[in-house]
Design a protein around this motif. Structure first.
Motif, PDB file in Angstrom:
ATOM      1  N   LEU A  18       0.823  -1.202   0.000  1.00  0.00           N
ATOM      2  CA  LEU A  18       0.000   0.000   0.000  1.00  0.00           C
ATOM      3  C   LEU A  18       0.864   1.261   0.000  1.00  0.00           C
ATOM      4  O   LEU A  18       0.459   2.309  -0.541  1.00  0.00           O
ATOM      5  CB  LEU A  18      -0.928  -0.013   1.214  1.00  0.00           C
ATOM      6  CG  LEU A  18      -2.016   1.049   1.268  1.00  0.00           C
ATOM      7  CD1 LEU A  18      -2.923   0.963   0.042  1.00  0.00           C
ATOM      8  CD2 LEU A  18      -2.840   0.897   2.546  1.00  0.00           C
ATOM      9  N   ASP A  19       2.067   1.155   0.543  1.00  0.00           N
ATOM     10  CA  ASP A  19       2.973   2.309   0.592  1.00  0.00           C
ATOM     11  C   ASP A  19       3.390   2.782  -0.807  1.00  0.00           C
ATOM     12  O   ASP A  19       3.833   3.919  -0.976  1.00  0.00           O
ATOM     13  CB  ASP A  19       4.236   1.962   1.391  1.00  0.00           C
ATOM     14  CG  ASP A  19       3.941   1.726   2.864  1.00  0.00           C
ATOM     15  OD1 ASP A  19       2.889   2.214   3.328  1.00  0.00           O
ATOM     16  OD2 ASP A  19       4.736   1.032   3.521  1.00  0.00           O
ATOM     17  N   ASN A  20       3.258   1.897  -1.812  1.00  0.00           N
ATOM     18  CA  ASN A  20       3.656   2.259  -3.181  1.00  0.00           C
ATOM     19  C   ASN A  20       2.577   3.007  -3.940  1.00  0.00           C
ATOM     20  O   ASN A  20       2.839   3.529  -5.040  1.00  0.00           O
ATOM     21  CB  ASN A  20       4.008   0.992  -3.980  1.00  0.00           C
ATOM     22  CG  ASN A  20       5.096   0.163  -3.344  1.00  0.00           C
ATOM     23  OD1 ASN A  20       4.970  -1.056  -3.211  1.00  0.00           O
ATOM     24  ND2 ASN A  20       6.182   0.809  -2.929  1.00  0.00           N
ATOM     25  N   ALA A  21       1.379   3.075  -3.375  1.00  0.00           N
ATOM     26  CA  ALA A  21       0.239   3.606  -4.133  1.00  0.00           C
ATOM     27  C   ALA A  21       0.453   5.057  -4.545  1.00  0.00           C
ATOM     28  O   ALA A  21       0.253   5.423  -5.715  1.00  0.00           O
ATOM     29  CB  ALA A  21      -1.042   3.455  -3.324  1.00  0.00           C
ATOM     30  N   GLU A  22       0.843   5.884  -3.623  1.00  0.00           N
ATOM     31  CA  GLU A  22       0.958   7.315  -3.935  1.00  0.00           C
ATOM     32  C   GLU A  22       1.993   7.568  -5.023  1.00  0.00           C
ATOM     33  O   GLU A  22       1.749   8.336  -5.971  1.00  0.00           O
ATOM     34  CB  GLU A  22       1.333   8.092  -2.672  1.00  0.00           C
ATOM     35  CG  GLU A  22       1.374   9.599  -2.879  1.00  0.00           C
ATOM     36  CD  GLU A  22       1.640  10.363  -1.589  1.00  0.00           C
ATOM     37  OE1 GLU A  22       1.901  11.587  -1.677  1.00  0.00           O
ATOM     38  OE2 GLU A  22       1.593   9.742  -0.502  1.00  0.00           O
ATOM     39  N   GLU A  23       3.146   6.913  -4.927  1.00  0.00           N
ATOM     40  CA  GLU A  23       4.197   7.107  -5.918  1.00  0.00           C
ATOM     41  C   GLU A  23       3.743   6.674  -7.310  1.00  0.00           C
ATOM     42  O   GLU A  23       3.969   7.363  -8.303  1.00  0.00           O
ATOM     43  CB  GLU A  23       5.451   6.318  -5.513  1.00  0.00           C
ATOM     44  CG  GLU A  23       6.578   6.414  -6.540  1.00  0.00           C
ATOM     45  CD  GLU A  23       7.779   5.551  -6.174  1.00  0.00           C
ATOM     46  OE1 GLU A  23       8.706   5.465  -7.005  1.00  0.00           O
ATOM     47  OE2 GLU A  23       7.777   4.955  -5.075  1.00  0.00           O
ATOM     48  N   LEU A  24       3.088   5.515  -7.376  1.00  0.00           N
ATOM     49  CA  LEU A  24       2.692   4.987  -8.685  1.00  0.00           C
ATOM     50  C   LEU A  24       1.479   5.710  -9.247  1.00  0.00           C
ATOM     51  O   LEU A  24       1.332   5.819 -10.477  1.00  0.00           O
ATOM     52  CB  LEU A  24       2.443   3.482  -8.589  1.00  0.00           C
ATOM     53  CG  LEU A  24       3.734   2.664  -8.424  1.00  0.00           C
ATOM     54  CD1 LEU A  24       3.433   1.182  -8.276  1.00  0.00           C
ATOM     55  CD2 LEU A  24       4.677   2.894  -9.610  1.00  0.00           C
ATOM     56  N   LEU A  25       0.620   6.227  -8.401  1.00  0.00           N
ATOM     57  CA  LEU A  25      -0.480   7.063  -8.897  1.00  0.00           C
ATOM     58  C   LEU A  25       0.067   8.321  -9.556  1.00  0.00           C
ATOM     59  O   LEU A  25      -0.425   8.761 -10.600  1.00  0.00           O
ATOM     60  CB  LEU A  25      -1.433   7.422  -7.761  1.00  0.00           C
ATOM     61  CG  LEU A  25      -2.389   6.325  -7.310  1.00  0.00           C
ATOM     62  CD1 LEU A  25      -3.097   6.721  -6.023  1.00  0.00           C
ATOM     63  CD2 LEU A  25      -3.427   6.038  -8.399  1.00  0.00           C
ATOM     64  N   SER A  26       1.106   8.884  -8.967  1.00  0.00           N
ATOM     65  CA  SER A  26       1.740  10.066  -9.548  1.00  0.00           C
ATOM     66  C   SER A  26       2.419   9.712 -10.864  1.00  0.00           C
ATOM     67  O   SER A  26       2.288  10.430 -11.861  1.00  0.00           O
ATOM     68  CB  SER A  26       2.751  10.650  -8.570  1.00  0.00           C
ATOM     69  OG  SER A  26       3.432  11.742  -9.139  1.00  0.00           O
TER      70      SER A  26
END
Length: 521
Positions: free
Chosen positions: A316-324
């Motif tokens: 879940l920690d990767n979500a923000e980076e990959l959404l960007s």
């Protein structure tokens, strides 16, 4: 080409008879002529051939009776066996039954044991069989006498031509509850039936021929019939011409989010397929600890490693980076080889809910929504899901047999409720849109039952995003993938692997764009 349900075909017949004014007996005559021509081809001529005709008392039997007349007139030697009470025949069937009786064609009603004994004798010396026993109206469990007759025909080991649908096959779903006639050839009348595209029914059909039997094309191609067979002409017309001044940035920028420890191959296959089908730029987002593997395996595909603390999985920690990161791409393919850890599944749901980029979900990306399909309706674009039967059943919370029994109905309900395009994979692939339109591809081969084949399909659909008319990418992708599988099968047979399919994708694109290339020369 339209595919019909049983109810739709009945309505087509009704319209032809009542609205257009074609007598039912004329349609039966047209059907019989096509059945005879097909039988003549199957047996390499019917003259002097001994033909066993098995018939019921409905219109399917009427087609068989009329075909027996054609056989006799061509010098064949038909013997007709009727199952059922002849006094209860349909009106049109009775017309043709009386004709063959008046012609002196031998007819036996299967009532007494001696009639069954006669059937056994005839089958031992026959050159072929015409199956006009049950037709499309059959559903459920065979009556004991029908089962006995079908088993006798199958045991004879003769070449069988079935009329409309092999007796014992359910025309709406292709299911065989008990036993069915194993036909070498089937002549389906009016239009092909939906269930004839699916195993086991498709196997029992043998070679499938279709004839409109004189029904006006406007009725057979009515827009209210919402099922179609996926053919090359469709794939060809959906491809967009590539302009001379194009560059990699406008041929499709695809982000693939895939892979986990032990399943790096899925990410590689999907990424390579997306690029191999003609996308301009493909980037694979992967767990950082696996990046060296991908760097070694992939040359033209870029990688985007994300922090995984050595776990080899997304979280879940990767979500923000990959959404960007996704905002810079035209489409995201999410799921191949992603893994089913709770963290990975939470990441999938968060990414799907948050992205403003069109989305293709495959494999573990679909698993994240098992029995939670309503979350898909919240996606900002209509997502494309590519489940196999097991994944689709898991998504809906039912068993695979339950799904296969009502695949069309259940698929349509789910596509509408979840506002999703489904690409449901099996020996026959079905594409269903939220508006209820359904397409079937009966391409492919047994060699494509191999690990990674679905990853290549998902990558193919994703890579076509900017190369195909809007909304048609799943259809074009399914056709191209199956055709690539056929080309690979010609070389490798049942030993083909998913990478062989991926390598054939450019060959299919060349086939489909050959006319365009010739114009440019």
């Amino acid at each position: 080409m339209k595919l019909t349900t049983v109810a739709e075909m009945r309505n087509i017949d009704r319209r032809a008879i009542q609205e257009i004014g074609i007598p039912e007996v004329v349609l039966m005559e047209n059907a019989a002529r096509e059945v005879f021509l097909a039988l003549d081809s199957l047996l390499e001529g019917v003259a002097d051939k001994r033909i066993c005709v098995v018939a019921g008392i409905g219109n399917n039997g009427g087609d068989a009776f009329a075909a027996a007349r054609y056989i006799a007139n061509a010098g064949g030697r038909p013997k007709v066996f009727v199952l059922g009470q002849t006094e209860r025949m349909s009106a049109s069937a009775a017309v043709n039954f009386n004709v063959i009786c008046n012609m002196g064609i031998e007819v036996f009603n299967l009532r007494e044991e001696r009639d069954w004994d006669k059937l056994q004798v005839v089958l031992k010396t026959a050159d072929g069989v015409v199956d006009g026993l049950l037709g499309t109206g059959f559903h459920g469990t065979l009556r004991p006498e029908a089962r006995r007759l079908i088993e006798a025909v199958n045991r004879a080991g003769l070449r069988v031509l079935s009329i409309d649908v092999p007796s014992g096959v359910e025309a709406d779903n292709g299911q065989v509850e008990d036993v069915a006639v194993a036909a070498a050839m089937t002549v389906t009348l009016g239009a092909p039936k939906w269930g004839m595209m699916f195993a086991p029914g498709s196997v029992y059909c043998g070679k499938l021929l279709s004839d409109g039997i004189g029904i006006p094309s406007g009725i057979l191609e009515d827009d209210r019939i919402r099922q179609e067979l996926l053919l090359e002409d469709g794939a060809r017309q959906w491809l967009l011409p590539r302009p001379v001044d194009c560059h990699k940035g406008n041929c499709g920028r695809i982000l693939v989010i895939a892979g986990s420890r032990g399943m790096t191959g899925a990410a590689v296959l999907a990424s390579r397929a997306a690029l191999g089908i003609g996308a301009g730029i493909v980037t694979l987002a992967c767990p950082e600890s696996l990046n060296d593997i991908y760097e070694a395996k992939l040359t033209e595909v870029m990688t985007l490693p994300v922090q995984d603390n050595g776990s080899g999985h997304f979280s879940l920690d990767n979500a923000e980076e990959l959404l960007s990161a996704a905002s810079g791409y035209d489409l995201v393919l999410l799921g191949p080889g992603l893994g089913r850890t709770e963290e990975a599944q939470s990441f999938v749901r968060a990414f799907a809910a948050g992205t403003d980029v069109p989305l293709v979900l495959d494999a573990d990306g679909i698993y994240a929504f098992r029995e939670r399909g309503e979350l898909l309706a919240k996606c900002r674009h209509v997502p494309v899901l590519t489940p196999h039967l097991g994944e689709m059943a898991c998504l809906l919370g039912i068993t695979v047999p339950e799904l296969k029994e009502e695949l069309l109905e259940l698929g349509r309900e789910a596509a509408k409720e979840y506002n999703t395009v489904f690409v449901i994979k099996s020996e026959t692939t079905v594409v269903i849109y939220p508006d209820g339109m359904a397409y079937v591809s009966n391409g492919g081969n047994p060699g494509m039952a191999t690990a990674g084949c679905g990853d290549v399909l998902a990558g193919t659909i994703a890579g076509l995003y900017k190369q195909v008319m809007e909304g048609r990418q799943p259809l074009a992708g399914v056709y191209i993938h199956s055709r690539a599988g056929e080309l690979a099968y010609e070389q490798k047979g049942n030993c083909l692997i998913a990478g062989d399919i991926e390598e054939m994708l450019p060959e299919v694109m060349k086939e489909l764009t050959r006319d365009e290339a010739e114009l440019c020369q």
